[in-house]
Design a protein around this motif. Structure first.
Motif, PDB file in Angstrom:
ATOM      1  N   UNK A  84      50.673  73.507  57.149  1.00 33.78           N
ATOM      2  CA  UNK A  84      51.620  73.488  58.258  1.00 33.78           C
ATOM      3  C   UNK A  84      50.823  73.309  59.545  1.00 33.78           C
ATOM      4  N   UNK A  85      51.453  72.761  60.569  1.00 29.01           N
ATOM      5  CA  UNK A  85      50.742  72.636  61.838  1.00 29.01           C
ATOM      6  C   UNK A  85      51.725  72.627  62.997  1.00 29.01           C
ATOM      7  N   UNK A  86      51.161  72.670  64.190  1.00 24.05           N
ATOM      8  CA  UNK A  86      51.960  72.658  65.415  1.00 24.05           C
ATOM      9  C   UNK A  86      51.088  72.063  66.507  1.00 24.05           C
ATOM     10  N   UNK A  87      51.648  71.163  67.328  1.00 20.90           N
ATOM     11  CA  UNK A  87      50.839  70.505  68.356  1.00 20.90           C
ATOM     12  C   UNK A  87      51.597  70.402  69.674  1.00 20.90           C
ATOM     13  N   UNK A  88      50.824  70.329  70.762  1.00 24.51           N
ATOM     14  CA  UNK A  88      51.368  70.207  72.114  1.00 24.51           C
ATOM     15  C   UNK A  88      50.511  69.200  72.876  1.00 24.51           C
ATOM     16  N   UNK A  89      51.145  68.298  73.601  1.00 20.55           N
ATOM     17  CA  UNK A  89      50.397  67.363  74.439  1.00 20.55           C
ATOM     18  C   UNK A  89      49.803  68.118  75.623  1.00 20.55           C
ATOM     19  N   UNK A  90      48.497  67.908  75.867  1.00 15.40           N
ATOM     20  CA  UNK A  90      47.830  68.604  76.970  1.00 15.40           C
ATOM     21  C   UNK A  90      47.212  67.643  77.987  1.00 15.40           C
ATOM     22  N   UNK A  91      47.341  66.343  77.750  1.00 16.39           N
ATOM     23  CA  UNK A  91      46.763  65.407  78.707  1.00 16.39           C
ATOM     24  C   UNK A  91      46.822  63.984  78.204  1.00 16.39           C
ATOM     25  N   UNK A  92      46.165  63.110  78.944  1.00 17.57           N
ATOM     26  CA  UNK A  92      46.120  61.689  78.605  1.00 17.57           C
ATOM     27  C   UNK A  92      44.696  61.289  78.238  1.00 17.57           C
ATOM     28  N   UNK A  93      44.580  60.273  77.403  1.00 17.45           N
ATOM     29  CA  UNK A  93      43.272  59.718  77.056  1.00 17.45           C
ATOM     30  C   UNK A  93      43.240  58.250  77.467  1.00 17.45           C
TER      31      UNK A  93
ATOM     32  N   UNK B 137      50.547  77.998  71.455  1.00 19.39           N
ATOM     33  CA  UNK B 137      49.802  77.549  70.272  1.00 19.39           C
ATOM     34  C   UNK B 137      49.348  78.743  69.431  1.00 19.39           C
ATOM     35  N   UNK B 138      48.819  79.767  70.080  1.00 18.53           N
ATOM     36  CA  UNK B 138      48.302  80.925  69.348  1.00 18.53           C
ATOM     37  C   UNK B 138      49.429  81.693  68.653  1.00 18.53           C
ATOM     38  N   UNK B 139      50.580  81.795  69.302  1.00 12.94           N
ATOM     39  CA  UNK B 139      51.719  82.471  68.667  1.00 12.94           C
ATOM     40  C   UNK B 139      52.149  81.727  67.411  1.00 12.94           C
ATOM     41  N   UNK B 140      52.243  80.405  67.519  1.00 12.53           N
ATOM     42  CA  UNK B 140      52.640  79.610  66.359  1.00 12.53           C
ATOM     43  C   UNK B 140      51.595  79.725  65.252  1.00 12.53           C
ATOM     44  N   UNK B 141      50.325  79.703  65.629  1.00 11.43           N
ATOM     45  CA  UNK B 141      49.254  79.812  64.636  1.00 11.43           C
ATOM     46  C   UNK B 141      49.321  81.148  63.908  1.00 11.43           C
ATOM     47  N   UNK B 142      49.604  82.210  64.638  1.00 12.06           N
ATOM     48  CA  UNK B 142      49.689  83.529  64.007  1.00 12.06           C
ATOM     49  C   UNK B 142      50.874  83.616  63.050  1.00 12.06           C
ATOM     50  N   UNK B 143      52.013  83.089  63.470  1.00 11.86           N
ATOM     51  CA  UNK B 143      53.206  83.127  62.612  1.00 11.86           C
ATOM     52  C   UNK B 143      52.991  82.304  61.344  1.00 11.86           C
ATOM     53  N   UNK B 144      52.371  81.138  61.498  1.00 11.74           N
ATOM     54  CA  UNK B 144      52.148  80.240  60.360  1.00 11.74           C
ATOM     55  C   UNK B 144      50.862  80.552  59.596  1.00 11.74           C
ATOM     56  N   UNK B 145      50.136  81.578  60.060  1.00  9.54           N
ATOM     57  CA  UNK B 145      48.872  81.991  59.426  1.00  9.54           C
ATOM     58  C   UNK B 145      47.862  80.835  59.401  1.00  9.54           C
ATOM     59  N   UNK B 146      47.741  80.165  60.548  1.00  7.02           N
ATOM     60  CA  UNK B 146      46.802  79.054  60.690  1.00  7.02           C
ATOM     61  C   UNK B 146      45.491  79.569  61.280  1.00  7.02           C
ATOM     62  N   UNK B 147      44.391  79.025  60.830  1.00  2.00           N
ATOM     63  CA  UNK B 147      43.075  79.569  61.177  1.00  2.00           C
ATOM     64  C   UNK B 147      42.293  78.732  62.181  1.00  2.00           C
ATOM     65  N   UNK B 148      42.760  77.512  62.457  1.00  2.00           N
ATOM     66  CA  UNK B 148      41.975  76.597  63.281  1.00  2.00           C
ATOM     67  C   UNK B 148      42.815  76.021  64.422  1.00  2.00           C
ATOM     68  N   UNK B 149      42.149  75.814  65.553  1.00  2.00           N
ATOM     69  CA  UNK B 149      42.763  75.159  66.706  1.00  2.00           C
ATOM     70  C   UNK B 149      41.984  73.875  66.971  1.00  2.00           C
TER      71      UNK B 149
END
Length: 220
Positions: A154-163, A118-130
């Motif tokens: 732009x954004x990027x997401x990953x599933x981390x669990x169930x709700x 997530x952090x790598x993608x955020x840095x490449x896309x110049x995203x400021x929030x997680x």
């Protein structure tokens, strides 16, 4: 030294107390961390410029430490040097009282490789929030990177669990506040604050990181 390197990113000054617990807090007091390490420090002391102290240590080959009244002496096979302590009152220090986390509203496991991705993608896309958001339709939790102030970000997401499919939340962190040592964390969130916990054979470490004010959550 890994813990001190990490803590220097949170606050460039530190007061270390006698014993094996090290604590730090950011200047804005929105990041607090505590580590229990294998080493035992024989006395209280303060370091005003922690990055310089770490840099000095890195130039030596597995040095021995001697903690004197006014300085620490580091010595390796080539030579030895002194690093003088700072006045503790010059350092922003954590409160003595421990944070008592209430029952969590949200809990999930955050794997090292997921946050790193997530952090790598955020840095490449110049995203400021997680962010962490629930999807009631799929009953899933997603960690994502975005610019919250831009509707067409732009954004990027990953599933981390169930709700449970009923809780609705969208938790926001500043990316720059997620200054945590690489590891697999148990993360709990409640009342505007998050708690990250990681244990290894070298240290046990915890972080309390404030959520952004526009975070939204409603639990069933």
């Amino acid at each position: 030294m890994d813990v001190l390197k990490n803590f220097s990113e949170i606050n460039q000054s530190i007061v270390i107390k006698e014993g094996n617990e090290i604590k730090t807090i950011s200047a804005l007091k929105n990041i607090l961390s505590k580590a229990v390490v294998k080493e035992n420090f024989p006395k209280d002391f303060a370091i005003y410029d922690l990055p310089t102290f770490i840099g000095f240590h890195s130039t030596m080959l597995t040095p021995d430490f001697e903690f004197k009244d006014d300085c620490v002496v580091m010595e390796d096979k080539h030579g030895k040097g002194k690093y003088f302590y700072a006045e503790p009152s010059l350092v922003v220090t954590p409160p003595e009282k421990e944070i008592d986390m209430p029952n969590s509203d949200i809990e999930f496991e955050l794997k090292h490789e997921v946050l790193e991705d997530i952090m790598k993608k955020a840095n490449v896309l110049k995203l400021t929030d997680i962010g962490l958001k629930s999807c009631p339709k799929s009953k899933s939790l997603f960690l994502y990177a975005t610019n919250k102030k831009t509707d067409t970000s732009n954004d990027y997401s990953v599933k981390v669990g169930d709700s449970n499919g009923e809780d609705k939340f969208n938790i926001i962190f500043k990316k720059d506040n997620l200054k945590i040592i690489p590891g697999d964390y148990v993360v709990t969130i409640t009342n505007g604050i998050s708690h990250f916990v990681y244990s290894s054979d070298k240290y046990d470490i915890q972080y309390w990181i404030a959520l952004e004010a526009d975070s939204q959550y409603k639990t069933a």
